[in-house]
Write an enzyme that holds these catalytic residues in place. Structure first.
Site, PDB file in Angstrom:
ATOM      1  N   SER A  28     -22.657 -11.034  -2.709  1.00 40.06           N
ATOM      2  CA  SER A  28     -23.656 -10.801  -1.654  1.00 40.06           C
ATOM      3  C   SER A  28     -22.950 -10.093  -0.501  1.00 40.06           C
ATOM      4  O   SER A  28     -21.738 -10.280  -0.301  1.00 40.06           O
ATOM      5  CB  SER A  28     -24.186 -12.158  -1.173  1.00 40.06           C
ATOM      6  OG  SER A  28     -24.877 -11.999   0.048  1.00 40.06           O
TER       7      SER A  28
ATOM      8  N   TYR B  31     -22.929 -20.587   2.085  1.00 37.45           N
ATOM      9  CA  TYR B  31     -23.245 -19.446   1.204  1.00 37.45           C
ATOM     10  C   TYR B  31     -22.225 -18.323   1.416  1.00 37.45           C
ATOM     11  O   TYR B  31     -21.661 -17.799   0.453  1.00 37.45           O
ATOM     12  CB  TYR B  31     -24.675 -18.964   1.492  1.00 37.45           C
ATOM     13  CG  TYR B  31     -25.154 -17.879   0.562  1.00 37.45           C
ATOM     14  CD1 TYR B  31     -25.660 -18.198  -0.696  1.00 37.45           C
ATOM     15  CD2 TYR B  31     -25.107 -16.537   0.924  1.00 37.45           C
ATOM     16  CE1 TYR B  31     -26.106 -17.211  -1.570  1.00 37.45           C
ATOM     17  CE2 TYR B  31     -25.552 -15.537   0.068  1.00 37.45           C
ATOM     18  CZ  TYR B  31     -26.052 -15.885  -1.178  1.00 37.45           C
ATOM     19  OH  TYR B  31     -26.484 -14.902  -2.032  1.00 37.45           O
TER      20      TYR B  31
HETATM   21  P1  NAP Z   1     -33.125 -17.185  -7.377  1.00 38.75           P
HETATM   22  O1  NAP Z   1     -34.380 -16.442  -7.405  1.00 38.75           O
HETATM   23  O2  NAP Z   1     -33.054 -18.421  -6.559  1.00 38.75           O
HETATM   24  O3  NAP Z   1     -32.664 -17.538  -8.883  1.00 38.75           O
HETATM   25  C1  NAP Z   1     -31.497 -18.279  -9.084  1.00 38.75           C
HETATM   26  C2  NAP Z   1     -31.320 -18.612 -10.553  1.00 38.75           C
HETATM   27  O4  NAP Z   1     -30.132 -19.419 -10.687  1.00 38.75           O
HETATM   28  C3  NAP Z   1     -32.473 -19.402 -11.139  1.00 38.75           C
HETATM   29  O5  NAP Z   1     -32.733 -18.964 -12.455  1.00 38.75           O
HETATM   30  C4  NAP Z   1     -31.942 -20.837 -11.163  1.00 38.75           C
HETATM   31  O6  NAP Z   1     -32.588 -21.540 -12.213  1.00 38.75           O
HETATM   32  C5  NAP Z   1     -30.449 -20.587 -11.449  1.00 38.75           C
HETATM   33  N1  NAP Z   1     -29.585 -21.683 -11.033  1.00 38.75           N
HETATM   34  C6  NAP Z   1     -29.432 -22.218  -9.795  1.00 38.75           C
HETATM   35  N2  NAP Z   1     -28.562 -23.235  -9.837  1.00 38.75           N
HETATM   36  C7  NAP Z   1     -28.152 -23.335 -11.124  1.00 38.75           C
HETATM   37  C8  NAP Z   1     -27.265 -24.212 -11.801  1.00 38.75           C
HETATM   38  N3  NAP Z   1     -26.618 -25.204 -11.161  1.00 38.75           N
HETATM   39  N4  NAP Z   1     -27.052 -24.044 -13.123  1.00 38.75           N
HETATM   40  C9  NAP Z   1     -27.709 -23.058 -13.795  1.00 38.75           C
HETATM   41  N5  NAP Z   1     -28.561 -22.202 -13.213  1.00 38.75           N
HETATM   42  C10 NAP Z   1     -28.781 -22.361 -11.889  1.00 38.75           C
HETATM   43  O7  NAP Z   1     -31.935 -16.247  -6.866  1.00 38.75           O
HETATM   44  P2  NAP Z   1     -31.831 -14.627  -6.873  1.00 38.75           P
HETATM   45  O8  NAP Z   1     -32.323 -14.132  -5.584  1.00 38.75           O
HETATM   46  O9  NAP Z   1     -32.336 -14.082  -8.148  1.00 38.75           O
HETATM   47  O10 NAP Z   1     -30.250 -14.490  -6.807  1.00 38.75           O
HETATM   48  C11 NAP Z   1     -29.472 -14.075  -7.911  1.00 38.75           C
HETATM   49  C12 NAP Z   1     -28.072 -13.791  -7.427  1.00 38.75           C
HETATM   50  O11 NAP Z   1     -28.099 -12.758  -6.443  1.00 38.75           O
HETATM   51  C13 NAP Z   1     -27.388 -14.977  -6.756  1.00 38.75           C
HETATM   52  O12 NAP Z   1     -26.012 -14.983  -7.087  1.00 38.75           O
HETATM   53  C14 NAP Z   1     -27.569 -14.689  -5.271  1.00 38.75           C
HETATM   54  O13 NAP Z   1     -26.597 -15.332  -4.488  1.00 38.75           O
HETATM   55  C15 NAP Z   1     -27.420 -13.184  -5.269  1.00 38.75           C
HETATM   56  N6  NAP Z   1     -28.012 -12.520  -4.117  1.00 38.75           N
HETATM   57  C16 NAP Z   1     -29.351 -12.578  -3.887  1.00 38.75           C
HETATM   58  C17 NAP Z   1     -29.888 -11.888  -2.809  1.00 38.75           C
HETATM   59  C18 NAP Z   1     -31.362 -11.857  -2.523  1.00 38.75           C
HETATM   60  O14 NAP Z   1     -31.768 -11.221  -1.549  1.00 38.75           O
HETATM   61  N7  NAP Z   1     -32.190 -12.495  -3.338  1.00 38.75           N
HETATM   62  C19 NAP Z   1     -29.041 -11.159  -1.941  1.00 38.75           C
HETATM   63  C20 NAP Z   1     -27.672 -11.133  -2.196  1.00 38.75           C
HETATM   64  C21 NAP Z   1     -27.168 -11.804  -3.298  1.00 38.75           C
HETATM   65  P3  NAP Z   1     -32.751 -23.127 -12.262  1.00 38.75           P
HETATM   66  O15 NAP Z   1     -33.033 -23.583 -10.866  1.00 38.75           O
HETATM   67  O16 NAP Z   1     -33.843 -23.339 -13.232  1.00 38.75           O
HETATM   68  O17 NAP Z   1     -31.434 -23.623 -12.777  1.00 38.75           O
END
Ligand code: NAP
Length: 254
Positions: A142, A155
């Site tokens: 991120s 985070y």
């Molecule tokens: P999200 O919508 O919250 O999805 C997160 C996923 O991770 C879900 O499928 C969740 O499924 C899974 N997860 C969470 N804890 C887990 C665990 N302990 N074991 C296995 N699976 C787990 O997040 P996203 O926005 O798609 O983010 C994806 C990545 O991009 C992350 O690394 C995030 O830090 C990064 N990121 C996101 C943004 C943004 O703007 N969205 C910006 C910068 C970086 P379950 O809860 O069913 O396990």
């Protein structure tokens, strides 16, 4: 990009970026292993991936649990005979509080998920990659790994740690045929962003709340499908020239 015959594991595959990356891998012909906790969302991603003609394996499990991670890696190799790509994508936003107010259990949980999870998953697949002398590990980071953001100390710290883990692991694996990188997706329209906005002004403070609200209202959030193309690029032969580097969409060559 063609990933036919390759096997890719994606953590956090049930929604958001993980779902988009899984479907992009499936579209590119890779056998796709889907890993996250909620079975229902995982099966939904699996159905969509199968519609694209991919061979899939959906494993419900938690990246913080060494036995579950190990079992998933073993099932992946049993099913497809190899692991070529690991995308450490699963993460949580964690305690959205000033550090002194953050609950120790919530702090432990974000370190376990965002930092130990990628360690456990990498550790589980590395024996298979080392045996073949090839592989790619893509750690989803991120911009907050390199910025200070009040109330997101956990985070920011775990993502900074993940980028450093990326560099160290790339150095450790130098000459092995295994390449490691971090992927900085930018801000995306996913359930994680919905959850941050839902914290509201009271928990986030006026300035931070308006900043996150603004991302959505001003159309600044990327579609995860766009970022998924970068993951496929980094998994392909052409991508990942800077071992240990941090990649964003601007690094993709046409
Ligand atoms: P999200 O919508 O919250 O999805 C997160 C996923 O991770 C879900 O499928 C969740 O499924 C899974 N997860 C969470 N804890 C887990 C665990 N302990 N074991 C296995 N699976 C787990 O997040 P996203 O926005 O798609 O983010 C994806 C990545 O991009 C992350 O690394 C995030 O830090 C990064 N990121 C996101 C943004 C943004 O703007 N969205 C910006 C910068 C970086 P379950 O809860 O069913 O396990």
């Amino acid at each position: 990009m063609d990933l036919a015959g390759k096997t890719a594991i994606v953590t956090g595959a049930g929604r958001g970026l993980g779902r988009a990356v899984s479907l992009a891998f499936a579209e590119s012909g890779a056998n796709t292993v889907l890993f996250s906790r909620s079975r229902e969302s995982l099966l939904d991603t699996e159905r969509e991936a199968q519609r694209k003609g991919a061979r899939t394996l959906a494993v419900s499990g938690d990246v913080t649990q060494p036995d579950q991670v190990q079992a998933m890696a073993e099932r992946a190799t049993q099913a497809f005979g190899r692991v070529d790509v690991l995308v450490n994508n699963a993460a949580i936003i964690g305690p959205s509080r000033f550090l002194q107010d953050a609950d120790p259990a919530a702090w432990r949980s974000i370190v376990e998920t965002n930092l130990n999870g990628p360690y456990l998953c990498s550790r589980a697949v590395l024996p298979y990659m080392l045996e073949r002398g090839s592989g790619r590990i893509i750690n989803v980071s991120s911009g907050l790994a390199r910025m200070s953001f009040p109330r997101f100390c956990g985070y920011c710290s775990t993502k900074a740690g993940l980028e450093q883990m990326t560099r160290c692991l790339a150095a450790e694996l130098s000459g092995s045929g295994i390449l490691v990188c971090a992927l900085d997706p930018g801000v995306m329209d996913t359930p994680m962003q919905d959850a941050i906005r839902e914290l509201g002004e009271e928990k986030l403070g006026t300035e931070l709340y308006s900043r996150f609200r603004g991302f959505k209202d001003k159309g600044m959030l990327r579609e995860p499908e766009q970022v998924a193309e970068l993951a496929v690029y980094l998994a392909s032969a052409a991508g990942l020239e800077r071992n240990g580097g941090v990649y964003s969409l601007s690094d993709m060559k046409a």
